[in-house]
Design a protein around this motif. Structure first.
Motif, mmCIF file in Angstrom:
data_model
loop_
_atom_site.group_PDB
_atom_site.id
_atom_site.type_symbol
_atom_site.label_atom_id
_atom_site.label_comp_id
_atom_site.label_asym_id
_atom_site.label_seq_id
_atom_site.Cartn_x
_atom_site.Cartn_y
_atom_site.Cartn_z
ATOM 1 N N ASP A 39 0.855 -1.187 0.000
ATOM 2 C CA ASP A 39 0.000 0.000 0.000
ATOM 3 C C ASP A 39 0.891 1.236 0.000
ATOM 4 N N TYR A 40 0.900 1.944 -1.104
ATOM 5 C CA TYR A 40 1.674 3.182 -1.210
ATOM 6 C C TYR A 40 1.059 4.299 -0.380
ATOM 7 N N GLY A 41 -0.212 4.137 -0.020
ATOM 8 C CA GLY A 41 -0.901 5.220 0.662
ATOM 9 C C GLY A 41 -1.110 6.361 -0.312
ATOM 10 N N LYS A 42 -1.156 7.568 0.197
ATOM 11 C CA LYS A 42 -1.289 8.759 -0.652
ATOM 12 C C LYS A 42 0.104 9.363 -0.796
ATOM 13 N N ILE A 43 0.624 9.324 -2.017
ATOM 14 C CA ILE A 43 1.967 9.849 -2.266
ATOM 15 C C ILE A 43 1.897 10.937 -3.337
ATOM 16 N N ASN A 73 1.840 0.133 -14.844
ATOM 17 C CA ASN A 73 2.867 1.169 -15.004
ATOM 18 C C ASN A 73 3.972 0.943 -13.983
ATOM 19 N N CYS A 74 4.472 -0.266 -13.935
ATOM 20 C CA CYS A 74 5.538 -0.548 -12.985
ATOM 21 C C CYS A 74 6.588 -1.424 -13.653
ATOM 22 N N PRO A 103 -5.476 6.808 -8.781
ATOM 23 C CA PRO A 103 -5.416 5.614 -7.937
ATOM 24 C C PRO A 103 -4.433 4.578 -8.485
ATOM 25 N N ILE A 104 -3.834 3.847 -7.568
ATOM 26 C CA ILE A 104 -2.950 2.724 -7.917
ATOM 27 C C ILE A 104 -3.705 1.451 -7.546
ATOM 28 N N VAL A 105 -4.042 0.670 -8.542
ATOM 29 C CA VAL A 105 -4.653 -0.650 -8.319
ATOM 30 C C VAL A 105 -4.056 -1.547 -9.387
ATOM 31 N N LYS A 106 -2.926 -2.167 -9.070
ATOM 32 C CA LYS A 106 -2.182 -2.952 -10.052
ATOM 33 C C LYS A 106 -1.786 -4.300 -9.468
ATOM 34 N N THR A 107 -1.604 -5.264 -10.364
ATOM 35 C CA THR A 107 -1.165 -6.597 -9.957
ATOM 36 C C THR A 107 -0.008 -7.027 -10.845
ATOM 37 N N ILE A 108 1.027 -7.567 -10.208
ATOM 38 C CA ILE A 108 2.079 -8.253 -10.950
ATOM 39 C C ILE A 108 1.971 -9.716 -10.549
ATOM 40 N N GLY A 125 -2.887 2.250 -3.729
ATOM 41 C CA GLY A 125 -2.572 3.571 -3.201
ATOM 42 C C GLY A 125 -3.127 4.645 -4.103
ATOM 43 N N GLU A 126 -2.577 5.839 -3.960
ATOM 44 C CA GLU A 126 -3.020 6.955 -4.796
ATOM 45 C C GLU A 126 -1.876 7.944 -4.970
ATOM 46 N N VAL A 127 -1.658 8.350 -6.223
ATOM 47 C CA VAL A 127 -0.671 9.374 -6.529
ATOM 48 C C VAL A 127 -1.409 10.698 -6.607
ATOM 49 N N LEU A 128 -1.017 11.625 -5.734
ATOM 50 C CA LEU A 128 -1.644 12.947 -5.675
ATOM 51 C C LEU A 128 -0.886 13.924 -6.560
ATOM 52 N N PRO A 129 -1.578 14.919 -7.104
ATOM 53 C CA PRO A 129 -0.875 15.920 -7.917
ATOM 54 C C PRO A 129 0.141 16.673 -7.059
#
Length: 142
Positions: A39-43, A73-74, A103-108, A125-129
């Motif tokens: 969980d990246y959280g809010k970054i 995107n990883c 939002p980050i919702v990805k699977t490897i 997680g979520e990437v904020l501006p």
């Protein structure tokens, strides 16, 4: 001519047996990940996107990670190239592209010689501006 044909057929079958996928030849083992979701959280946009999945080979045979598939995107920054001995720890490092806001919702997926074969590893997680992005958005609205 008949002998040549039979030799060709025998050679073909020999090649097929050697072409078996390595993953079907290895003994299966078990693995335990400390966590299968990061969980990246809010970054903030542009933050460091490198994270690590840590695991232990809990089985009786060497653990092999044949490949890791990523449809996100990883990037896979690191995966063990060799086998992980029973009881030993290993790491898979991933890097999410934090230039993409949202939002980050990805699977490897790790392809292994475990009983499951394919192990999903999740990123959320979520990437904020960035602060600059908000100012640019406001200026564009004017």
């Amino acid at each position: 001519m008949k002998n040549l044909f039979l030799l060709f057929i025998a050679f073909g079958f020999t090649q097929l047996s050697f072409a078996q996928n390595e993953s079907t030849l290895d003994k299966t083992t078990t693995v335990e990940f400390e966590k299968t979701t990061i969980d990246y959280g809010k970054i903030k946009k542009g933050s460091d996107g490198v994270r690590t999945f840590t695991f232990t080979n809990t089985g009786e045979h060497p653990l092999k990670i044949y490949n890791i598939y990523s449809a996100c995107n990883c990037d896979i920054v690191y995966k063990p190239e060799g086998a992980i001995a029973p009881g030993e720890k290993g790491e898979i490092k991933v890097k999410y592209d934090t230039k993409k806001v949202g939002p980050i919702v990805k699977t490897i997926t790790a392809n292994t010689n475990t009983t499951e074969k394919l192990i999903p590893l999740n990123l959320i997680g979520e990437v904020l501006p960035a602060a600059d992005d908000s100012k640019e958005d406001e200026e564009m609205k004017m």
